[in-house]
Design a protein around this motif. Structure first.
Motif, mmCIF file in Angstrom:
data_model
loop_
_atom_site.group_PDB
_atom_site.id
_atom_site.type_symbol
_atom_site.label_atom_id
_atom_site.label_comp_id
_atom_site.label_asym_id
_atom_site.label_seq_id
_atom_site.Cartn_x
_atom_site.Cartn_y
_atom_site.Cartn_z
ATOM 1 N N LEU A 69 1.068 -1.209 -0.124
ATOM 2 C CA LEU A 69 0.282 -0.599 -0.277
ATOM 3 C C LEU A 69 0.821 1.030 0.048
ATOM 4 O O LEU A 69 1.980 1.674 0.548
ATOM 5 N N ASN A 70 0.329 2.135 -0.992
ATOM 6 C CA ASN A 70 1.118 3.339 -0.694
ATOM 7 C C ASN A 70 0.636 4.207 0.783
ATOM 8 O O ASN A 70 -0.218 3.644 2.009
ATOM 9 N N VAL A 71 1.180 5.273 0.825
ATOM 10 C CA VAL A 71 1.425 5.749 2.042
ATOM 11 C C VAL A 71 -0.450 5.825 2.964
ATOM 12 O O VAL A 71 -0.760 6.545 3.544
ATOM 13 N N ASN A 72 -1.488 6.218 1.814
ATOM 14 C CA ASN A 72 -2.698 6.607 1.881
ATOM 15 C C ASN A 72 -3.436 5.309 2.057
ATOM 16 O O ASN A 72 -5.067 5.433 2.233
ATOM 17 N N GLY A 73 -2.430 4.232 2.359
ATOM 18 C CA GLY A 73 -3.718 2.984 2.268
ATOM 19 C C GLY A 73 -3.903 2.273 1.198
ATOM 20 O O GLY A 73 -4.871 1.393 0.935
ATOM 21 N N GLU A 74 -3.487 3.030 0.045
ATOM 22 C CA GLU A 74 -4.247 2.433 -1.240
ATOM 23 C C GLU A 74 -3.411 1.380 -2.223
ATOM 24 O O GLU A 74 -2.464 1.627 -2.099
ATOM 25 N N VAL A 75 -3.657 0.724 -3.592
ATOM 26 C CA VAL A 75 -3.019 -0.102 -3.935
ATOM 27 C C VAL A 75 -2.406 0.837 -5.118
ATOM 28 O O VAL A 75 -3.434 1.381 -5.582
ATOM 29 N N GLU A 76 -1.132 1.313 -6.150
ATOM 30 C CA GLU A 76 -0.756 2.072 -7.343
ATOM 31 C C GLU A 76 -0.145 0.634 -7.630
ATOM 32 O O GLU A 76 0.941 0.851 -6.525
ATOM 33 N N MET A 77 -0.236 0.620 -8.664
ATOM 34 C CA MET A 77 0.578 -0.728 -9.189
ATOM 35 C C MET A 77 0.858 -0.121 -10.758
ATOM 36 O O MET A 77 0.577 0.707 -10.917
ATOM 37 N N ASP A 78 2.112 -1.059 -11.215
ATOM 38 C CA ASP A 78 3.534 -0.518 -11.726
ATOM 39 C C ASP A 78 3.619 -1.873 -12.776
ATOM 40 O O ASP A 78 3.339 -3.096 -11.774
ATOM 41 N N ALA A 79 3.654 -1.863 -14.103
ATOM 42 C CA ALA A 79 3.656 -3.367 -14.658
ATOM 43 C C ALA A 79 4.385 -3.412 -16.060
ATOM 44 O O ALA A 79 4.200 -2.024 -16.413
ATOM 45 N N SER A 80 5.451 -4.054 -16.111
ATOM 46 C CA SER A 80 5.894 -3.515 -17.851
ATOM 47 C C SER A 80 5.999 -5.258 -18.597
ATOM 48 O O SER A 80 6.223 -5.800 -18.020
ATOM 49 N N VAL A 131 -11.190 -2.880 -20.536
ATOM 50 C CA VAL A 131 -10.550 -3.506 -18.976
ATOM 51 C C VAL A 131 -11.101 -2.724 -17.907
ATOM 52 O O VAL A 131 -11.275 -1.870 -17.333
ATOM 53 N N PRO A 132 -11.507 -4.303 -16.952
ATOM 54 C CA PRO A 132 -12.813 -3.714 -16.039
ATOM 55 C C PRO A 132 -12.337 -3.445 -14.433
ATOM 56 O O PRO A 132 -10.718 -4.181 -14.136
ATOM 57 N N GLU A 133 -12.633 -2.365 -14.190
ATOM 58 C CA GLU A 133 -12.687 -2.280 -12.895
ATOM 59 C C GLU A 133 -12.575 -2.193 -11.881
ATOM 60 O O GLU A 133 -13.878 -3.274 -12.270
ATOM 61 N N VAL A 134 -12.123 -2.847 -10.730
ATOM 62 C CA VAL A 134 -12.290 -3.665 -9.349
ATOM 63 C C VAL A 134 -12.109 -2.269 -8.611
ATOM 64 O O VAL A 134 -11.739 -1.421 -9.134
ATOM 65 N N PRO A 135 -13.370 -2.523 -7.236
ATOM 66 C CA PRO A 135 -13.152 -1.709 -6.004
ATOM 67 C C PRO A 135 -11.728 -1.480 -6.215
ATOM 68 O O PRO A 135 -11.264 -2.795 -5.235
ATOM 69 N N GLY A 136 -10.712 0.094 -5.395
ATOM 70 C CA GLY A 136 -9.093 -0.724 -4.830
ATOM 71 C C GLY A 136 -9.692 -1.509 -3.678
ATOM 72 O O GLY A 136 -8.014 -1.438 -3.522
ATOM 73 N N LYS A 137 -10.293 -1.433 -2.364
ATOM 74 C CA LYS A 137 -10.395 -2.300 -1.275
ATOM 75 C C LYS A 137 -10.148 -3.766 -1.817
ATOM 76 O O LYS A 137 -9.687 -4.688 -1.158
ATOM 77 N N GLN A 138 -10.502 -4.227 -2.920
ATOM 78 C CA GLN A 138 -10.216 -5.310 -3.372
ATOM 79 C C GLN A 138 -9.158 -5.830 -3.812
ATOM 80 O O GLN A 138 -8.405 -7.051 -3.548
ATOM 81 N N LEU A 139 -8.189 -4.748 -3.729
ATOM 82 C CA LEU A 139 -7.089 -5.347 -4.110
ATOM 83 C C LEU A 139 -6.128 -5.149 -2.939
ATOM 84 O O LEU A 139 -4.712 -5.534 -2.475
ATOM 85 N N VAL A 140 -6.957 -4.691 -1.481
ATOM 86 C CA VAL A 140 -5.684 -4.428 -0.406
ATOM 87 C C VAL A 140 -6.143 -5.551 0.920
ATOM 88 O O VAL A 140 -6.936 -6.425 0.408
ATOM 89 N N THR A 141 -5.391 -5.890 0.701
ATOM 90 C CA THR A 141 -5.244 -7.045 2.005
ATOM 91 C C THR A 141 -4.724 -7.204 3.273
ATOM 92 O O THR A 141 -4.352 -5.965 3.681
ATOM 93 N N GLU A 142 -5.089 -7.474 4.262
ATOM 94 C CA GLU A 142 -4.948 -7.409 5.720
ATOM 95 C C GLU A 142 -3.990 -7.095 5.977
ATOM 96 O O GLU A 142 -2.713 -6.698 7.589
ATOM 97 N N ARG A 143 -2.856 -8.811 5.189
ATOM 98 C CA ARG A 143 -1.876 -8.408 5.633
ATOM 99 C C ARG A 143 -0.617 -6.818 5.215
ATOM 100 O O ARG A 143 0.198 -6.498 5.914
ATOM 101 N N ASN A 144 -1.246 -6.540 4.223
ATOM 102 C CA ASN A 144 -0.841 -5.329 3.986
ATOM 103 C C ASN A 144 -1.237 -4.337 4.549
ATOM 104 O O ASN A 144 -0.378 -3.045 4.462
ATOM 105 N N ILE A 145 -2.198 -3.725 5.289
ATOM 106 C CA ILE A 145 -3.174 -2.938 6.118
ATOM 107 C C ILE A 145 -1.722 -2.985 7.480
ATOM 108 O O ILE A 145 -1.590 -2.099 8.161
ATOM 109 N N LYS A 146 -1.865 -4.197 7.886
ATOM 110 C CA LYS A 146 -1.214 -4.215 9.319
ATOM 111 C C LYS A 146 0.231 -3.696 8.504
ATOM 112 O O LYS A 146 0.912 -2.802 9.563
#
Length: 179
Positions: A69-80, A131-146
């Motif tokens: 997660l970023n500092v705001n608790g959100e998922v921002e991803m990169d891929a190449s 490309v289908p959008e998914v809710p941001g919270k669906q990408l967040v895991t409890e492990r990464n929140i902790k």
């Protein structure tokens, strides 16, 4: 020719014992998917995209639904992704609400004159490509929140230690100048 697929599951320096086997199984699943595509005559790009998508769909990896997660608790991803035959490449960064950024990176490679899209440009392109959008919270895991909470706590403790140290230095400097 006998194809070879190598999957790198990340650079974590410490994986807890309870996660180690799950991570190993995820890597095996990803490599197997890629290998089967090659064995059936699919392209290397197909194999890479599919193998990475397996990792993105597995919450044990820092990709897709397991992203840090970023500092705001959100998922921002990169891929190449890159095609070794013609050296074409596609990449995305700061992508949100996309389950498989690797698929979006491939679309950048194959459907645009660009090689890299980021943030809002990548989001607009994803929408245009269906490309289908998914809710941001669906990408967040409890492990990464902790993990984020622990990092913030440690950072706050470091700030306090630094402030105490600076106050001590200032008081020492004042005491030295005023006998």
């Amino acid at each position: 020719m006998n194809p070879v697929v190598v999957v790198h599951g990340g650079g974590a320096s410490h994986i807890s014992k309870d996660r180690k086997e799950r991570v190993r199984q995820g890597i095996i699943r990803a490599a197997t998917v890629g290998y089967n595509i090659l064995r059936e005559g699919g392209s290397a790009v197909d194999a890479v995209e599919s193998a990475v998508a397996v990792l993105e769909d597995d919450p044990e990896f820092n990709a897709g639904c397991g992203s840090v997660l970023n500092v705001n608790g959100e998922v921002e991803m990169d891929a190449s992704i890159m095609n070794g035959k013609d050296l074409s490449a596609g990449a995305v960064s700061a992508v949100r609400c996309v389950a498989n950024p690797i698929k979006l990176a491939r679309l950048v490679m194959e459907k645009t004159p660009h090689c890299f899209l980021t943030d809002q440009g990548a989001a607009k392109f994803a929408a245009a490509m269906g490309v289908p959008e998914v809710p941001g919270k669906q990408l967040v895991t409890e492990r990464n929140i902790k993990r984020l909470e622990k990092e913030k706590h440690e950072k706050d403790a470091q700030k306090l230690d630094c402030q105490k140290y600076m106050r001590h230095l200032c008081h020492s400097a004042v005491a030295q100048h005023h006998p």
